[in-house]
Design a protein around this motif. Sequence first.
Motif, PDB file in Angstrom:
ATOM      1  N   ASP A 119       0.838  -1.214   0.000  1.00 55.36           N
ATOM      2  CA  ASP A 119       0.000   0.000   0.000  1.00 55.36           C
ATOM      3  C   ASP A 119       0.873   1.265   0.000  1.00 55.36           C
ATOM      4  OD1 ASP A 119      -2.244  -1.599   0.080  1.00 55.36           O
ATOM      5  OD2 ASP A 119      -2.633  -1.329   2.230  1.00 55.36           O
ATOM      6  N   ASP A 130       2.249   4.972  -3.550  1.00 57.34           N
ATOM      7  CA  ASP A 130       2.563   6.398  -3.735  1.00 57.34           C
ATOM      8  C   ASP A 130       3.661   6.559  -4.778  1.00 57.34           C
ATOM      9  OD1 ASP A 130       0.797   7.636  -1.803  1.00 57.34           O
ATOM     10  OD2 ASP A 130       2.001   6.645  -0.269  1.00 57.34           O
ATOM     11  N   ARG A 149      -8.707  -1.996  -1.479  1.00 56.01           N
ATOM     12  CA  ARG A 149      -7.525  -2.785  -1.871  1.00 56.01           C
ATOM     13  C   ARG A 149      -7.866  -3.716  -3.045  1.00 56.01           C
ATOM     14  NH1 ARG A 149      -5.441  -4.409   4.018  1.00 56.01           N
ATOM     15  NH2 ARG A 149      -3.927  -2.761   4.359  1.00 56.01           N
ATOM     16  N   ILE A 169      -7.814  -1.774  -6.182  1.00 55.38           N
ATOM     17  CA  ILE A 169      -6.484  -1.376  -6.680  1.00 55.38           C
ATOM     18  C   ILE A 169      -5.663  -2.591  -7.125  1.00 55.38           C
ATOM     19  CG2 ILE A 169      -4.303  -0.243  -6.053  1.00 55.38           C
ATOM     20  CD1 ILE A 169      -5.928   1.319  -3.945  1.00 55.38           C
ATOM     21  N   ARG A 170      -5.747  -3.671  -6.351  1.00 51.68           N
ATOM     22  CA  ARG A 170      -4.986  -4.890  -6.707  1.00 51.68           C
ATOM     23  C   ARG A 170      -5.972  -6.058  -6.821  1.00 51.68           C
ATOM     24  NH1 ARG A 170      -1.374  -2.690  -2.748  1.00 51.68           N
ATOM     25  NH2 ARG A 170      -2.464  -3.925  -1.189  1.00 51.68           N
ATOM     26  N   GLY A 208      -6.836  -7.972  -3.497  1.00 46.26           N
ATOM     27  CA  GLY A 208      -6.042  -6.957  -2.790  1.00 46.26           C
ATOM     28  C   GLY A 208      -4.722  -7.436  -2.244  1.00 46.26           C
ATOM     29  N   VAL A 213      -0.858  -4.144  -9.767  1.00 44.24           N
ATOM     30  CA  VAL A 213      -1.719  -2.978  -9.526  1.00 44.24           C
ATOM     31  C   VAL A 213      -2.516  -2.665 -10.783  1.00 44.24           C
ATOM     32  CG1 VAL A 213      -1.672  -0.483  -9.091  1.00 44.24           C
ATOM     33  CG2 VAL A 213      -0.166  -2.008  -7.802  1.00 44.24           C
ATOM     34  N   LEU A 243      -6.029   2.772  -9.820  1.00 47.28           N
ATOM     35  CA  LEU A 243      -5.184   3.551  -8.912  1.00 47.28           C
ATOM     36  C   LEU A 243      -5.252   5.034  -9.267  1.00 47.28           C
ATOM     37  CD1 LEU A 243      -3.109   3.749  -6.635  1.00 47.28           C
ATOM     38  CD2 LEU A 243      -1.318   3.231  -8.304  1.00 47.28           C
ATOM     39  N   ARG A 266      -6.401   8.049  -6.881  1.00 49.11           N
ATOM     40  CA  ARG A 266      -5.537   9.211  -6.623  1.00 49.11           C
ATOM     41  C   ARG A 266      -6.274  10.511  -6.969  1.00 49.11           C
ATOM     42  NH1 ARG A 266      -0.099   7.049  -9.239  1.00 49.11           N
ATOM     43  NH2 ARG A 266       0.839   6.046  -7.425  1.00 49.11           N
ATOM     44  N   ILE A 287      -1.331   6.675   0.774  1.00 50.13           N
ATOM     45  CA  ILE A 287      -2.531   5.864   0.533  1.00 50.13           C
ATOM     46  C   ILE A 287      -2.654   4.793   1.621  1.00 50.13           C
ATOM     47  CG2 ILE A 287      -3.620   4.238  -1.089  1.00 50.13           C
ATOM     48  CD1 ILE A 287      -2.384   5.897  -3.360  1.00 50.13           C
TER      49      ILE A 287
END
Lengths: 61, 290
Positions: free
Chosen positions: A22, A26, B228, B231-232, B236, B242, B247, B251, B265
Amino acid sequence: MPTGVFEITDIPADKVETVIADFNLDDPPPAIAKTDQGGGVLWTVTATYPGPGRQKKKFDG
Amino acid sequence: MTKGLLLGLVVAFGLAGCAGLRQFPESSQDYATDLGALDRDYDAALKKIYASTNASTPKAIRNQMIETRMAVIDAHFKEFQSSLVKDNVRADFWIALIGVGVGGAGALASETASQILSAVSGGLAGGQAAYSKAVLYDKAMSALIAQMQASRKAVAVVIFERWAEDIDQYPMWMARTDLEAYYFAGSLPGAIIATASDAQVKDKQAEDKLAQFRRIRYDEDDTTVAIRNFIRPPDGKAANPVDAANLKKLRDWLKANSTAADLPIATWLVSRDLRSERERAMQDLSIPKP
């Protein structure tokens, strides 16, 4: 963009890699360290921004 | 040294231009005569106040001075404001921005108005800005005029709050200082300094808000799991690749909606205090429950 140090404590052992993943979401990712809080049950993950991706490369020539 | 003070110095040096730098203001040898020459009306009002025997007269004289001066300052500001939006002052404005060191101002304050100002001076220096100069001018000037109006209102409120006070509580010199602040608030240097000061305050507020998230306890909930997974996908797990598009959506959402900007995040995902934000993100991005 985050700057400075962020810590997440009391992370169950089976979630440590997920938390690291996680933090790596970034851009650029931080420099990451993980610490056992005792007995390998709970962990702390420390992320320091900016990470290596934002640091200047050394000139070797 | 604070950013605001540093910016003040930059502006002051810029305004001083190439003239020789004086380190002290003029010192008087005859204050009574000098005051008469420098500010005749104020001098006359002071004399009336000290000569009066009626307890309410000094306050009335002071308030009359305030009313008179504010009316004149307002009239001049109105004219000044109109002149700033005329096309033919654009070139002068750019030169003025360089003169007051706006490039430095932009670097000192991370705020929209100052970023615009910085972009204007960058555009002047080497055409780095993506916008045309005309657009930059309009944006910068709009930001500065808005700042001038806000600052003037703030000083006017201070003056109004003290309006009913007796001369002992709100003496002439204090009223005069406030009037000078009112005048300065409606100037370009005043607006630039106020913009930087506001940015500094906002930076501090943002950092204070961030401080509570610097060290948090892991507190995963259903929203953590759902985001999660988003995103994945599908579950997750750290080893999953990813989903770059998802994502980016997250963002963008965080940038536009999160109250704790500049948060990692990872922290946002597991902070108990941010559960309601994660719920809103799930709703806005149509993220299914796990």
